[in-house]
Design a protein around this motif. Structure first.
Motif, PDB file in Angstrom:
ATOM      1  N   MET A 147      63.938  30.177  25.975  1.00  0.00           N
ATOM      2  CA  MET A 147      63.762  30.613  27.342  1.00  0.00           C
ATOM      3  C   MET A 147      63.403  29.389  28.189  1.00  0.00           C
ATOM      4  N   ARG A 148      64.007  29.311  29.376  1.00  0.00           N
ATOM      5  CA  ARG A 148      63.743  28.214  30.302  1.00  0.00           C
ATOM      6  C   ARG A 148      62.530  28.564  31.159  1.00  0.00           C
ATOM      7  N   ILE A 149      61.621  27.600  31.315  1.00  0.00           N
ATOM      8  CA  ILE A 149      60.430  27.767  32.135  1.00  0.00           C
ATOM      9  C   ILE A 149      60.499  26.763  33.281  1.00  0.00           C
ATOM     10  N   VAL A 150      60.473  27.245  34.519  1.00  0.00           N
ATOM     11  CA  VAL A 150      60.512  26.363  35.693  1.00  0.00           C
ATOM     12  C   VAL A 150      59.164  25.669  35.829  1.00  0.00           C
ATOM     13  N   VAL A 151      59.196  24.345  35.955  1.00  0.00           N
ATOM     14  CA  VAL A 151      57.970  23.560  36.095  1.00  0.00           C
ATOM     15  C   VAL A 151      57.884  22.839  37.438  1.00  0.00           C
ATOM     16  N   GLY A 152      58.987  22.842  38.212  1.00  0.00           N
ATOM     17  CA  GLY A 152      58.944  22.188  39.513  1.00  0.00           C
ATOM     18  C   GLY A 152      60.274  22.278  40.232  1.00  0.00           C
ATOM     19  N   ARG A 153      60.239  21.860  41.480  1.00  0.00           N
ATOM     20  CA  ARG A 153      61.449  21.787  42.289  1.00  0.00           C
ATOM     21  C   ARG A 153      61.455  20.459  43.020  1.00  0.00           C
ATOM     22  N   VAL A 154      62.593  19.793  43.000  1.00  0.00           N
ATOM     23  CA  VAL A 154      62.727  18.492  43.644  1.00  0.00           C
ATOM     24  C   VAL A 154      62.807  18.682  45.148  1.00  0.00           C
ATOM     25  N   GLY A 155      61.949  17.948  45.855  1.00  0.00           N
ATOM     26  CA  GLY A 155      61.962  17.962  47.312  1.00  0.00           C
ATOM     27  C   GLY A 155      62.705  16.755  47.851  1.00  0.00           C
ATOM     28  N   ARG A 156      62.203  16.226  48.906  1.00  0.00           N
ATOM     29  CA  ARG A 156      62.845  15.096  49.589  1.00  0.00           C
ATOM     30  C   ARG A 156      62.596  13.787  48.839  1.00  0.00           C
ATOM     31  N   PRO A 157      63.448  12.801  49.083  1.00  0.00           N
ATOM     32  CA  PRO A 157      63.186  11.468  48.526  1.00  0.00           C
ATOM     33  C   PRO A 157      61.953  10.858  49.196  1.00  0.00           C
ATOM     34  N   HIS A 158      61.296   9.963  48.494  1.00  0.00           N
ATOM     35  CA  HIS A 158      60.144   9.256  49.030  1.00  0.00           C
ATOM     36  C   HIS A 158      60.387   7.766  48.836  1.00  0.00           C
ATOM     37  N   GLY A 159      60.484   7.043  49.916  1.00  0.00           N
ATOM     38  CA  GLY A 159      60.709   5.606  49.822  1.00  0.00           C
ATOM     39  C   GLY A 159      62.157   5.286  49.501  1.00  0.00           C
ATOM     40  N   ILE A 160      62.378   4.027  49.093  1.00  0.00           N
ATOM     41  CA  ILE A 160      63.751   3.562  48.859  1.00  0.00           C
ATOM     42  C   ILE A 160      64.052   3.285  47.388  1.00  0.00           C
ATOM     43  N   ARG A 161      63.095   3.513  46.498  1.00  0.00           N
ATOM     44  CA  ARG A 161      63.286   3.158  45.090  1.00  0.00           C
ATOM     45  C   ARG A 161      63.569   4.350  44.165  1.00  0.00           C
ATOM     46  N   GLY A 162      63.932   5.500  44.734  1.00  0.00           N
ATOM     47  CA  GLY A 162      64.357   6.623  43.903  1.00  0.00           C
ATOM     48  C   GLY A 162      63.304   7.662  43.590  1.00  0.00           C
ATOM     49  N   GLU A 163      62.108   7.539  44.159  1.00  0.00           N
ATOM     50  CA  GLU A 163      61.096   8.569  43.916  1.00  0.00           C
ATOM     51  C   GLU A 163      61.432   9.826  44.715  1.00  0.00           C
ATOM     52  N   VAL A 164      61.006  10.966  44.186  1.00  0.00           N
ATOM     53  CA  VAL A 164      61.163  12.235  44.883  1.00  0.00           C
ATOM     54  C   VAL A 164      59.829  12.971  44.878  1.00  0.00           C
ATOM     55  N   VAL A 165      59.646  13.821  45.879  1.00  0.00           N
ATOM     56  CA  VAL A 165      58.474  14.695  45.940  1.00  0.00           C
ATOM     57  C   VAL A 165      58.788  15.909  45.074  1.00  0.00           C
ATOM     58  N   ILE A 166      57.837  16.300  44.243  1.00  0.00           N
ATOM     59  CA  ILE A 166      58.022  17.451  43.373  1.00  0.00           C
ATOM     60  C   ILE A 166      57.159  18.609  43.863  1.00  0.00           C
ATOM     61  N   GLY A 167      57.788  19.759  44.062  1.00  0.00           N
ATOM     62  CA  GLY A 167      57.055  20.994  44.332  1.00  0.00           C
ATOM     63  C   GLY A 167      56.633  21.537  42.967  1.00  0.00           C
ATOM     64  N   VAL A 168      55.379  21.359  42.630  1.00  0.00           N
ATOM     65  CA  VAL A 168      54.881  21.689  41.294  1.00  0.00           C
ATOM     66  C   VAL A 168      54.846  23.201  41.086  1.00  0.00           C
ATOM     67  N   ARG A 169      55.350  23.648  39.927  1.00  0.00           N
ATOM     68  CA  ARG A 169      55.350  25.066  39.541  1.00  0.00           C
ATOM     69  C   ARG A 169      54.757  25.235  38.142  1.00  0.00           C
ATOM     70  N   THR A 170      53.790  24.399  37.799  1.00  0.00           N
ATOM     71  CA  THR A 170      53.164  24.447  36.483  1.00  0.00           C
ATOM     72  C   THR A 170      51.679  24.178  36.615  1.00  0.00           C
ATOM     73  N   ASP A 171      50.905  24.718  35.686  1.00  0.00           N
ATOM     74  CA  ASP A 171      49.467  24.442  35.660  1.00  0.00           C
ATOM     75  C   ASP A 171      49.171  23.079  35.066  1.00  0.00           C
ATOM     76  N   GLU A 172      50.161  22.465  34.441  1.00  0.00           N
ATOM     77  CA  GLU A 172      49.954  21.203  33.733  1.00  0.00           C
ATOM     78  C   GLU A 172      50.901  20.112  34.235  1.00  0.00           C
TER      79      GLU A 172
END
Length: 182
Positions: free
Chosen positions: A1-26
Protein backbone atom coordinates in the motif's frame (compact mmCIF):
# COMPACT_ATOMS: atom_id res chain seq x y z
CA UNK A 1 0.00 0.00 0.00
CA UNK A 2 1.26 3.48 -0.90
CA UNK A 3 1.39 6.05 1.92
CA UNK A 4 1.50 9.75 0.99
CA UNK A 5 4.24 11.55 2.93
CA UNK A 6 4.29 14.92 1.15
CA UNK A 7 3.50 17.06 -1.83
CA UNK A 8 6.01 19.05 -3.85
CA UNK A 9 5.36 22.77 -3.84
CA UNK A 10 7.20 25.57 -5.57
CA UNK A 11 10.92 25.62 -6.30
CA UNK A 12 13.12 27.44 -3.80
CA UNK A 13 16.22 29.17 -5.08
CA UNK A 14 18.17 28.24 -8.20
CA UNK A 15 19.85 24.98 -7.14
CA UNK A 16 16.90 22.58 -7.41
CA UNK A 17 15.38 22.71 -3.93
CA UNK A 18 11.61 22.46 -3.57
CA UNK A 19 9.21 23.28 -0.75
CA UNK A 20 7.53 20.15 0.60
CA UNK A 21 3.98 20.16 1.94
CA UNK A 22 4.56 17.62 4.70
CA UNK A 23 1.93 14.85 5.11
CA UNK A 24 3.74 12.69 7.67
CA UNK A 25 4.38 12.75 11.40
CA UNK A 26 8.01 11.85 10.74
CA UNK A 27 9.32 14.32 8.14
CA UNK A 28 12.92 14.16 9.37
CA UNK A 29 12.89 10.38 8.86
CA UNK A 30 10.93 10.30 5.57
CA UNK A 31 13.09 13.05 4.05
CA UNK A 32 16.47 12.10 5.52
CA UNK A 33 19.44 12.21 3.14
CA UNK A 34 19.44 8.97 1.15
CA UNK A 35 15.74 8.22 1.72
CA UNK A 36 13.71 7.40 -1.38
CA UNK A 37 10.18 8.50 -2.23
CA UNK A 38 8.03 7.97 -5.29
CA UNK A 39 6.55 10.94 -7.15
CA UNK A 40 3.12 10.73 -8.80
CA UNK A 41 0.80 13.28 -10.36
CA UNK A 42 -2.08 12.18 -8.08
CA UNK A 43 -2.08 10.56 -4.62
CA UNK A 44 -4.16 7.67 -5.96
CA UNK A 45 -2.67 6.92 -9.36
CA UNK A 46 0.36 5.06 -10.50
CA UNK A 47 1.83 3.94 -13.77
CA UNK A 48 -0.24 1.43 -15.72
CA UNK A 49 2.50 -1.16 -15.30
CA UNK A 50 1.93 -1.21 -11.53
CA UNK A 51 5.18 0.59 -10.74
CA UNK A 52 5.51 3.13 -7.98
CA UNK A 53 6.09 6.29 -10.03
CA UNK A 54 9.29 8.27 -10.48
CA UNK A 55 11.73 7.24 -7.75
CA UNK A 56 13.49 10.20 -6.12
CA UNK A 57 16.38 10.09 -3.67
CA UNK A 58 16.75 12.84 -1.09
CA UNK A 59 20.09 14.64 -1.57
CA UNK A 60 19.54 17.24 1.14
CA UNK A 61 16.79 18.46 3.44
CA UNK A 62 16.56 21.44 5.74
CA UNK A 63 13.99 23.51 7.55
CA UNK A 64 13.75 27.17 6.55
CA UNK A 65 11.19 29.58 8.03
CA UNK A 66 8.99 26.66 9.08
CA UNK A 67 9.05 25.00 5.66
CA UNK A 68 10.83 21.81 4.66
CA UNK A 69 13.15 22.37 1.71
CA UNK A 70 14.35 19.25 -0.09
CA UNK A 71 16.77 18.69 -2.95
CA UNK A 72 16.58 15.41 -4.86
CA UNK A 73 19.49 13.67 -6.58
CA UNK A 74 19.68 14.68 -10.25
CA UNK A 75 17.48 17.77 -9.80
CA UNK A 76 20.06 20.53 -9.89
CA UNK A 77 18.32 23.65 -11.14
CA UNK A 78 15.11 25.63 -10.72
CA UNK A 79 13.66 24.48 -14.06
CA UNK A 80 13.98 20.79 -13.21
CA UNK A 81 12.61 21.45 -9.71
CA UNK A 82 9.60 23.27 -11.17
CA UNK A 83 8.71 20.14 -13.17
CA UNK A 84 8.14 18.32 -9.85
CA UNK A 85 5.68 20.93 -8.56
CA UNK A 86 2.36 19.38 -7.60
CA UNK A 87 3.74 15.84 -7.41
CA UNK A 88 2.56 13.65 -4.56
CA UNK A 89 5.35 11.85 -2.71
CA UNK A 90 4.72 8.41 -1.28
CA UNK A 91 6.44 5.39 0.23
CA UNK A 92 5.39 1.77 0.43
CA UNK A 93 3.84 0.97 3.81
CA UNK A 94 6.31 -1.92 4.17
CA UNK A 95 9.09 0.70 4.47
CA UNK A 96 7.57 2.16 7.63
CA UNK A 97 9.16 1.04 10.88
CA UNK A 98 7.11 -0.78 13.51
CA UNK A 99 5.53 1.69 15.92
CA UNK A 100 6.24 -0.58 18.87
CA UNK A 101 3.16 0.50 20.86
CA UNK A 102 0.15 -1.86 20.61
CA UNK A 103 -2.23 1.07 21.21
CA UNK A 104 -0.83 3.22 18.37
CA UNK A 105 -2.02 2.89 14.78
CA UNK A 106 -1.31 4.53 11.46
CA UNK A 107 -4.31 5.79 9.51
CA UNK A 108 -3.88 3.23 6.71
CA UNK A 109 -4.10 0.41 9.27
CA UNK A 110 -7.52 1.62 10.46
CA UNK A 111 -9.10 2.40 7.09
CA UNK A 112 -11.12 -0.56 5.89
CA UNK A 113 -11.70 -2.10 9.32
CA UNK A 114 -15.20 -3.39 10.01
CA UNK A 115 -16.81 -1.60 12.98
CA UNK A 116 -19.16 -3.29 15.41
CA UNK A 117 -20.45 -2.57 18.90
CA UNK A 118 -19.46 -4.52 22.02
CA UNK A 119 -22.76 -6.39 21.68
CA UNK A 120 -21.86 -7.42 18.10
CA UNK A 121 -24.10 -5.06 16.12
CA UNK A 122 -22.59 -4.07 12.76
CA UNK A 123 -21.95 -0.29 12.61
CA UNK A 124 -20.07 0.12 9.31
CA UNK A 125 -16.56 0.42 7.89
CA UNK A 126 -13.80 2.93 8.70
CA UNK A 127 -13.32 5.08 5.59
CA UNK A 128 -11.08 7.79 7.02
CA UNK A 129 -9.37 9.30 10.03
CA UNK A 130 -9.64 13.01 10.83
CA UNK A 131 -7.00 14.72 12.95
CA UNK A 132 -8.46 17.74 14.65
CA UNK A 133 -8.30 18.52 18.39
CA UNK A 134 -9.51 14.94 18.79
CA UNK A 135 -8.84 12.08 16.36
CA UNK A 136 -12.10 10.97 14.74
CA UNK A 137 -12.85 7.79 12.83
CA UNK A 138 -15.09 8.30 9.81
CA UNK A 139 -17.39 5.26 9.67
CA UNK A 140 -19.58 4.67 6.62
CA UNK A 141 -23.00 3.28 7.57
CA UNK A 142 -23.74 -0.20 6.21
CA UNK A 143 -27.40 0.54 5.45
CA UNK A 144 -27.12 3.52 3.15
CA UNK A 145 -25.64 6.97 2.76
CA UNK A 146 -24.18 8.86 5.66
CA UNK A 147 -21.46 8.34 8.16
CA UNK A 148 -20.68 8.41 11.84
CA UNK A 149 -17.81 10.33 13.41
CA UNK A 150 -16.45 8.25 16.27
CA UNK A 151 -13.94 9.77 18.71
CA UNK A 152 -10.86 7.55 18.68
CA UNK A 153 -10.41 7.21 22.45
CA UNK A 154 -10.02 4.04 24.54
CA UNK A 155 -13.32 4.61 26.39
CA UNK A 156 -15.26 4.49 23.09
CA UNK A 157 -12.94 2.25 21.06
CA UNK A 158 -11.84 -0.45 23.52
CA UNK A 159 -10.59 -2.92 20.90
CA UNK A 160 -8.76 -2.67 17.59
CA UNK A 161 -7.75 -5.92 15.90
CA UNK A 162 -6.00 -4.99 12.66
CA UNK A 163 -5.20 -8.61 11.77
CA UNK A 164 -8.83 -9.67 12.14
CA UNK A 165 -10.01 -6.47 10.39
CA UNK A 166 -12.30 -5.47 13.25
CA UNK A 167 -12.70 -2.40 15.42
CA UNK A 168 -15.05 -2.62 18.42
CA UNK A 169 -16.80 0.45 19.82
CA UNK A 170 -18.77 1.06 23.01
CA UNK A 171 -20.82 4.07 21.90
CA UNK A 172 -22.29 6.43 24.48
CA UNK A 173 -26.00 7.23 24.08
CA UNK A 174 -26.59 9.47 21.09
CA UNK A 175 -23.38 8.69 19.18
CA UNK A 176 -25.03 6.34 16.69
CA UNK A 177 -28.62 7.54 17.17
CA UNK A 178 -29.03 11.22 18.08
CA UNK A 179 -32.58 10.51 19.28
CA UNK A 180 -31.07 8.54 22.18
CA UNK A 181 -28.96 11.48 23.39
CA UNK A 182 -29.66 12.40 27.01
Amino acid sequence: MRIVVGRVGRPHGIRGEVVIGVRTDEPDLRFAVGATVDARSSPDDGPADGGAGERLTVASARWHSGQLLVAFAGITDRTAAAELSGSWLSVDSSQLPDIGDPDEFRDHELIGLSVRTCSGDQVGVVTGVLHYGQDLLVVRRPDGPGEYLVPFVKAIVPEVDVRAGVLVIDPPPGLLDPAQAQ
